[in-house]
Structure formats: structure tokens, C-alpha cells
Design a protein around this motif. Structure first.
Motif, PDB file in Angstrom:
ATOM      1  N   TYR A 107       1.105  -1.128   0.130  1.00  0.00           N
ATOM      2  CA  TYR A 107      -0.535  -0.197  -0.203  1.00  0.00           C
ATOM      3  C   TYR A 107       1.306   1.294   0.432  1.00  0.00           C
ATOM      4  CZ  TYR A 107      -2.943   3.870   1.224  1.00  0.00           C
ATOM      5  OH  TYR A 107      -3.410   5.127   1.468  1.00  0.00           O
TER       6      TYR A 107
ATOM      7  N   LEU B 268      -1.565   4.475  -5.354  1.00  0.00           N
ATOM      8  CA  LEU B 268      -1.976   3.271  -5.499  1.00  0.00           C
ATOM      9  C   LEU B 268      -3.532   3.618  -5.893  1.00  0.00           C
ATOM     10  CD1 LEU B 268      -1.438   0.451  -3.615  1.00  0.00           C
ATOM     11  CD2 LEU B 268      -1.123   0.921  -5.817  1.00  0.00           C
ATOM     12  N   TRP B 269      -4.523   5.261  -5.745  1.00  0.00           N
ATOM     13  CA  TRP B 269      -5.502   5.646  -5.140  1.00  0.00           C
ATOM     14  C   TRP B 269      -5.479   6.056  -7.181  1.00  0.00           C
ATOM     15  CZ3 TRP B 269      -8.969   4.104  -2.720  1.00  0.00           C
ATOM     16  CH2 TRP B 269      -8.980   3.996  -1.806  1.00  0.00           C
TER      17      TRP B 269
ATOM     18  N   TRP C 128     -11.542  -0.262  -5.386  1.00  0.00           N
ATOM     19  CA  TRP C 128     -11.454   0.626  -4.254  1.00  0.00           C
ATOM     20  C   TRP C 128     -11.236  -0.633  -2.809  1.00  0.00           C
ATOM     21  CZ3 TRP C 128     -14.306   1.088   0.517  1.00  0.00           C
ATOM     22  CH2 TRP C 128     -15.121   2.292   0.695  1.00  0.00           C
TER      23      TRP C 128
ATOM     24  N   VAL D 126      -8.295  -1.493  -1.710  1.00  0.00           N
ATOM     25  CA  VAL D 126      -7.298  -0.683  -1.476  1.00  0.00           C
ATOM     26  C   VAL D 126      -7.359  -0.042  -0.491  1.00  0.00           C
ATOM     27  CG1 VAL D 126      -6.206   1.784  -2.487  1.00  0.00           C
ATOM     28  CG2 VAL D 126      -6.399   0.078  -3.960  1.00  0.00           C
TER      29      VAL D 126
END
Length: 374
Positions: free
Chosen positions: A307, A311-312, A352, A355
Motif C-alpha cells: 500500500y 494507488l488511489w 476501491w 485499496v
């Protein structure tokens, strides 16, 4: 705050032998909360962008409760991030200014612009037009400051190294922020018919600026990729915004095409719809290429998957592609495009969820580390 540092090496930098390069400043790692705020990733509002657009997508396919839950999460994240960025601006202005002056990080700040408008458009769907207008105003002010301030600094300021070295996928967030203004203008024009002409003109003008900016940024990114060495560390998640920028341009085009008649709409509707179809096709073509880059980066070059806030910037394009396809299918009378969009909503929702779960896990680990350090 989730893990605010990352082992990513930005474009053009040489990887350090022992200390990770952070996404914000180059400060050494600090497990305490102030240290995390100091290193805060400039583009963390992509979390709100992704949550807002996935909420819109689930609303489109008839999942109102899930959509409402997602928009509530988006609002909460927006509020927290505003406070944290304000803290950083007040306490760590030097690091903030360093990010604004860095070509590989400055355009990530446009996530604030896009977050305001993506969230605002979703709220307009529920009738909260006042909140939409307030968010659009905040986004427009930020867009003006960044759209002129960042390029002027990069062009006229000192250059310890060529600006081209710092060109990367975050530059496309400039396009996303611009097109988000166009989408917000369509929402305001629909809600306030008395101001339709002004809103339609604003939507067409900002959409046109966004199209030209996409061409400019795409050229710069392609030149950077072809002229300079590309390492696995360089192909960071924000390169997915290459497709996300086409998707939000298509979304804005479809919204403009379905607005009530106004002089600006009547003059440009055929061009807007036509370019929307072209850009949707190009964005669709980009998806396998971006997946191939990811395979090369993570499977062949063995860059670990963990993470990190950028990554968004993958989740948002996936969600926006779905919503843009649904809207274009209606505006251009292309049912198959709309069906693709409805199926793709589940791809965006799945991304979504993965993540977001990874972020919560990292948050818990960071909070435990801070507790131990204190």
C-alpha cells in the motif's frame, strides 16, 4: 494517515542505497504523527476522488445504500485531509513549498481540485446543490492558483535539473482537475436553469482547455518516456491517470451534450460528442497497455506490491471509466458502451475495496508504531 512514505523513486532520480525516498519531502522516516504529516503525499485527495466516483457509479447501477455509504466515507476523508493539509501548511510550509516546486510532485496537488468537484457532483445527485456550489468555488480558486503558479515556477524558476526529468503521470491530474470543473458546471447549470447560459459556457470553455492540456501533457510524457531511461521504479501508479484523464474528459463531454439548449451547447455539441467517442476509444485502448506496464514492473522487475497513497490514482481512473462509459452510452446513443460501463463499475468497486482495506491495515500498523515510539 496511512503509510505516508513510499519506496518509490520518482522519475529521473537515482535510487538511494539505504534510505527510502518519500513521496513528500526528503525528510528521514519518523514514526510519530508530526513526522507523517511532514512527509504527507501531495496527492492524497485522490482517495476522495476515487471514493466519490465509485459512489456515483454504484448509484448509476441501482445500489443507493452502498452509494450513500461511500459518499459518507468520501465526505469524512475529505474533512480529515483538509485538516491534515492545513496542519502541514502551517507547521511544515518549507516541505509544502518544496513539493510545489518539484516537477515530479507539484501537479499531484490538483487532486484537491478534482476531489472538490467529483464529491460535489455526487452531492448534487442527492439535491445538495449548495454544497456542490461551495466545493466548486473552492476547487476553482485552487485551480486558478495551481494552473498559473506551478507552470510559471517550473518555467521561470531555477532548474537544478531539466524539468523534463520530472514529467510523470501526475501531470495528467492537471487535466483531471480542469475537466472536473466542467463536470461541476454542468451540475450547477442543470440545478439552476436561470444560470444555464453561464454554466454551459463555463463547462464548454473548461472542457476545451482540458482537451488541449491533455494533448500537451501527453506529448511531454511520451517524450520523457522515449528520450530518458525508464526504470521499473519510474512507472508509478499515477501513470494510470493517463486513462483517467481521458475518462473524465468523456464524462464531461457526455454531461455537456445532455444539457439543455444554450448558445455554447448548440455551437459545440457535435464536436463535444464526437471527441468524447474518440477519447473513450483511446482510453479503452490504453487499459491493456497500462496493465502490461504493471506486469513488467511487478512480475518481471519484481517491484513489491504494497500500500502507498498513489494507488488511489489507479482506483479513480477505473471508477471514472465506468461512469464515463455509462454517461457516453446515453448521450451518444451507444448502448454497448453503457453496458460496458455498468459492468466496469464492479471493477472500480473491487479495486476501491482492496485499496481501502490495505489503507486501513497500514493505518493500524502506523498507529501501533506511533504508540510504541511514544
Amino acid at each position: 494517515m496511512a503509510e505516508l512514505e513510499t519506496t518509490e523513486v520518482t522519475a529521473g532520480q537515482s535510487p538511494g542505497p539505504s534510505r527510502p525516498v518519500v513521496a513528500g519531502s526528503a525528510a528521514p522516516a519518523d514514526p510519530r504523527l508530526p513526522g507523517a504529516v511532514r512527509r504527507l503525499y501531495p496527492g492524497y485527495f485522490a482517495l476522495v476522488m476515487a471514493t466519490g466516483i465509485v459512489s456515483t457509479g454504484t448509484h448509476e447501477i441501482g445500489l443507493p445504500r452502498l452509494s450513500a455509504a461511500l459518499v459518507a466515507v468520501g465526505i469524512a476523508c475529505f474533512g480529515v485531509l483538509v485538516m491534515v493539509y492545513a496542519w502541514r501548511a502551517a507547521q511544515y510550509s518549507r516541505e509544502l513549498l518544496a513539493d510545489l516546486e518539484a516537477p515530479d510532485r507539484a501537479y499531484a496537488f490538483f487532486t484537491f481540485v478534482a476531489a472538490c468537484n467529483v464529491l460535489g457532483v455526487r452531492l448534487a445527485t442527492d439535491g445538495h446543490i449548495g454544497a456542490t456550489a461551495a466545493l466548486a468555488a473552492a476547487g476553482f480558486v485552487a485551480w486558478l492558483a495551481l494552473s498559473y503558479g506551478v507552470p510559471m515556477r517550473l518555467i521561470l524558476g531555477p532548474r537544478p535539473r531539466p524539468v523534463l526529468v520530472g514529467v510523470n503521470g501526475t501531470w495528467f491530474i492537471w487535466v483531471v482537475g480542469t475537466q472536473s470543473l466542467a463536470v461541476a458546471a454542468t451540475a450547477l447549470g442543470t440545478a439552476w436553469p436561470d444560470h444555464l447560459r453561464l454554466a454551459a459556457l463555463a463547462a464548454v470553455l473548461t472542457w476545451s482547455v482540458g482537451v488541449v492540456l491533455y494533448l500537451i501533457v501527453a506529448t511531454l510524457v511520451l517524450v520523457r518516456l522515449l528520450l530518458l531511461e525508464v526504470r521499473a521504479e519510474d512507472l508509478t501508479p499515477p501513470y494510470w491517470v493517463t486513462m483517467g484523464a481521458t475518462a473524465i474528459t468523456v464524462f464531461a463531454a457526455a454531461r455537456i451534450a445532455t444539457m439543455s439548449d444554450a448558445p455554447a451547447i448548440e455551437a459545440t455539441r457535435p464536436v463535444v460528442v464526437g471527441l468524447g467517442v474518440v477519447l473513450w476509444a483511446f482510453g479503452t485502448w490504453l487499459i491493456p497497455l497500462l496493465i502490461a506496464f504493471g506486469v513488467w514492473r511487478h512480475l518481471l522487475r519484481r517491484v513489491p506490491v504494497r500500500y502507498q497513497p498513489p494507488l488511489w490514482s489507479i482506483v479513480f481512473p477505473l471508477g471514472m471509466y465506468a461512469v464515463a462509459s455509462i454517461e457516453l452510452g446515453t448521450a451518444a446513443e451507444l448502448p454497448i458502451v453503457g453496458q460496458i460501463g455498468r459492468a466496469w463499475v464492479w471493477v472500480g468497486l473491487g479495486a476501491w475495496a482492496v485499496v481501502f482495506a490495505a489503507m486501513l491495515t497500514t493505518l493500524a500498523s502506523a498507529a501501533l508504531a506511533m504508540r510504541r515510539a511514544s
